[in-house]
Write an enzyme that holds these catalytic residues in place. Structure first.
Site, PDB file in Angstrom:
ATOM      1  N   ASP A 250       0.832  -1.200   0.000  1.00 29.24           N
ATOM      2  CA  ASP A 250       0.000   0.000   0.000  1.00 29.24           C
ATOM      3  C   ASP A 250       0.868   1.252   0.000  1.00 29.24           C
ATOM      4  O   ASP A 250       2.035   1.212   0.383  1.00 29.24           O
ATOM      5  CB  ASP A 250      -0.889   0.019   1.247  1.00 29.24           C
ATOM      6  CG  ASP A 250      -2.092  -0.911   1.098  1.00 29.24           C
ATOM      7  OD1 ASP A 250      -2.390  -1.297  -0.051  1.00 29.24           O
ATOM      8  OD2 ASP A 250      -2.707  -1.240   2.121  1.00 29.24           O
ATOM      9  N   TYR A 315       5.536  -8.531   8.489  1.00 35.71           N
ATOM     10  CA  TYR A 315       5.052  -7.160   8.637  1.00 35.71           C
ATOM     11  C   TYR A 315       5.258  -6.726  10.071  1.00 35.71           C
ATOM     12  O   TYR A 315       5.073  -7.524  10.997  1.00 35.71           O
ATOM     13  CB  TYR A 315       3.549  -7.082   8.359  1.00 35.71           C
ATOM     14  CG  TYR A 315       3.170  -7.381   6.933  1.00 35.71           C
ATOM     15  CD1 TYR A 315       3.124  -6.361   5.985  1.00 35.71           C
ATOM     16  CD2 TYR A 315       2.830  -8.675   6.546  1.00 35.71           C
ATOM     17  CE1 TYR A 315       2.756  -6.629   4.674  1.00 35.71           C
ATOM     18  CE2 TYR A 315       2.462  -8.949   5.247  1.00 35.71           C
ATOM     19  CZ  TYR A 315       2.422  -7.923   4.308  1.00 35.71           C
ATOM     20  OH  TYR A 315       2.070  -8.196   3.024  1.00 35.71           O
ATOM     21  N   TYR A 386      -4.025  -9.506   3.703  1.00 34.27           N
ATOM     22  CA  TYR A 386      -4.241  -8.072   3.936  1.00 34.27           C
ATOM     23  C   TYR A 386      -3.914  -7.780   5.395  1.00 34.27           C
ATOM     24  O   TYR A 386      -4.683  -8.115   6.293  1.00 34.27           O
ATOM     25  CB  TYR A 386      -5.685  -7.698   3.629  1.00 34.27           C
ATOM     26  CG  TYR A 386      -6.012  -7.668   2.164  1.00 34.27           C
ATOM     27  CD1 TYR A 386      -5.529  -6.650   1.338  1.00 34.27           C
ATOM     28  CD2 TYR A 386      -6.822  -8.644   1.584  1.00 34.27           C
ATOM     29  CE1 TYR A 386      -5.839  -6.604  -0.007  1.00 34.27           C
ATOM     30  CE2 TYR A 386      -7.142  -8.608   0.238  1.00 34.27           C
ATOM     31  CZ  TYR A 386      -6.649  -7.580  -0.553  1.00 34.27           C
ATOM     32  OH  TYR A 386      -6.960  -7.543  -1.887  1.00 34.27           O
TER      33      TYR A 386
END
Ligand SMILES: [Zn+2]
Ligand SMILES: [Zn+2]
Length: 424
Positions: A250, A315, A386
């Protein structure tokens, strides 16, 4: 049909040049040009005529011979009725093509030919008269013969499989056109600042420019593609870029490990790029925002490979919990139960452009620590998860989620990719 009979039929209607004659026997013997084949057969026929054979041929085809036995008048030939003298001008055509081709840099090329309607029709007529038993097309002879000459003039290599440039001899338009194939460069990037990976055309005007996009035609002022592409365009003199990343992040997600990409440069004028210098230049111009490494030349196959790569990522997400939330160390431990399969309905924020489906992705590892109201988690996940929705739960569309387990509403402050595995 006997070779002599075919040859006589070729030479019946008028003068035909050595190339056009020899081309009708192109599939016989190797190591000769069609012109050489034509000359040899013409001589054989001339000998037969001198020996007294009555051949039904146009005698202007034998103007260059001195007959010893027969008294024969051979009229001066006019232009070859098949090619109108094109093969006599083949060197001229090749040097014209070479001049055009010299405008761009390349090593491997091949020659394409577009015949004029006239030329195709004459070829048809010749085939009707003499058959096609051993023949080759004008097109294939022209492209081969011009290719040989270009290779010699330009000192480049003919490559039918992966040419960098196709030199198109357009006889219909009497033009030489260059079809320059794109140049591909592989590399890896890190991204420290907010920007999309690729150029993102304005949704309102689709790139034409409008008030919403401040007449830039873009949703965002810049992108990884543009930052990297700018230096490449200047160095290659190319038209445009296409950016192929191994997955994407993103706009507001930083990518702190190297992500693979292939950049495609369309219509480059220069291909022998100094990738070391380009790398330095990109890194200097974008310090603190993006950096690239490991630039090397690639090809189209690698675009597909890079795009298909599915690898795990780690992440790091920093989020804040509400003031009244009471998160104990024991609660944080419960986040371990996220390990396993996560069901994610298409996130609300991308629903307008993606189909509403359920994805199943694995969380392979998770750790968490808390300082005050701030919680930092590190998640190793399968490609395609996601991450923001894993934290927020997206109103229950992602389950299980951090929000669900902690029974709170986390406010995400920062998302970074801290590791990209090279294999899944
Ligand atoms: Zn000819
Ligand atoms: Zn716009």
């Amino acid at each position: 049909m006997a070779i002599i009979d075919i040859a006589a039929k070729v030479l019946r209607k008028g003068y035909v040049c050595d190339s056009c004659l020899g081309r009708q026997f192109a599939q016989l013997l190797s190591g000769y040009t069609n012109e050489q084949r034509g000359r040899a057969i013409r001589q054989t026929l001339a000998e037969a005529i001198d020996a007294g054979e009555k051949l039904d041929v146009d005698l202007s085809n034998f103007h260059s011979f001195k007959f010893r036995q027969q008294k024969i008048k051979t009229p001066k030939p006019s232009k070859c009725w098949v090619c109108s003298g094109l093969f006599e001008k083949i060197d001229e055509l090749a040097s014209r093509a070479a001049k055009e081709a010299a405008k761009v840099e390349f090593n491997r090329f091949h020659v394409g030919v577009v015949l004029s309607k006239d030329l195709s029709q004459q070829e048809e007529k010749l085939w009707e008269a003499a058959g096609i038993e051993w023949t080759e097309s004008i097109k294939s002879e022209l492209s081969r013969e011009i290719g040989k000459r270009l290779a010699a003039i330009l000192k480049k290599e003919v490559d039918l499989e992966k040419p960098e440039v196709v030199v198109l001899i357009n006889l219909a338009k009497d033009r030489v056109e260059l079809d320059v194939n794109p140049l591909f460069v592989y590399g890896r990037y890190k991204k420290f600042a907010e920007m999309p990976q690729t150029r993102w055309p304005c949704r309102e005007c689709r790139g034409r420019g409008c008030e919403r996009c401040d007449f830039t035609g873009k949703m965002y002022a810049t992108s990884v593609e543009e930052r990297i592409g700018k230096t490449f365009l200047a160095a290659s003199g190319g038209d445009d870029t296409r950016f192929h990343g191994a997955g994407r992040e993103d706009i507001d997600v930083r990518c702190l490990d190297w992500r693979e990409f292939v950049i495609e440069l369309t219509k480059p004028k220069r291909r022998a790029l100094d990738l070391r210098a380009i790398e330095k230049k990109i890194n200097r111009a974008n310090e603190g925002e993006i950096s690239v490494s490991g630039l090397r030349f690639a090809d189209r196959d690698e675009v597909r490979q890079v795009k298909e790569r599915r690898v795990d990522k780690v992440y790091r997400v920093v989020f804040e919990v509400p003031k009244d939330a009471r998160i104990t160390p024991a609660d944080l431990k419960k986040l371990g139960s996220l390990k396993g399969t996560i069901k994610q309905k298409t996130p609300t924020r991308v629903l307008h452009r993606r189909a509403d489906i359920v994805r199943k992705r694995k969380v392979k590892d998770i750790s968490a620590k808390k300082v005050g109201r701030r919680v930092t988690i590190e998640v190793r996940a399968e490609s395609g998860l996601y991450i923001k929705e894993l934290v927020s739960g997206d109103s229950g569309r992602t389950s299980p989620s951090v929000a669900e387990i902690l029974k709170t509403e986390p406010r995400i402050l920062d998302v970074s990719i801290v590791k990209i595995y090279s294999k899944s």
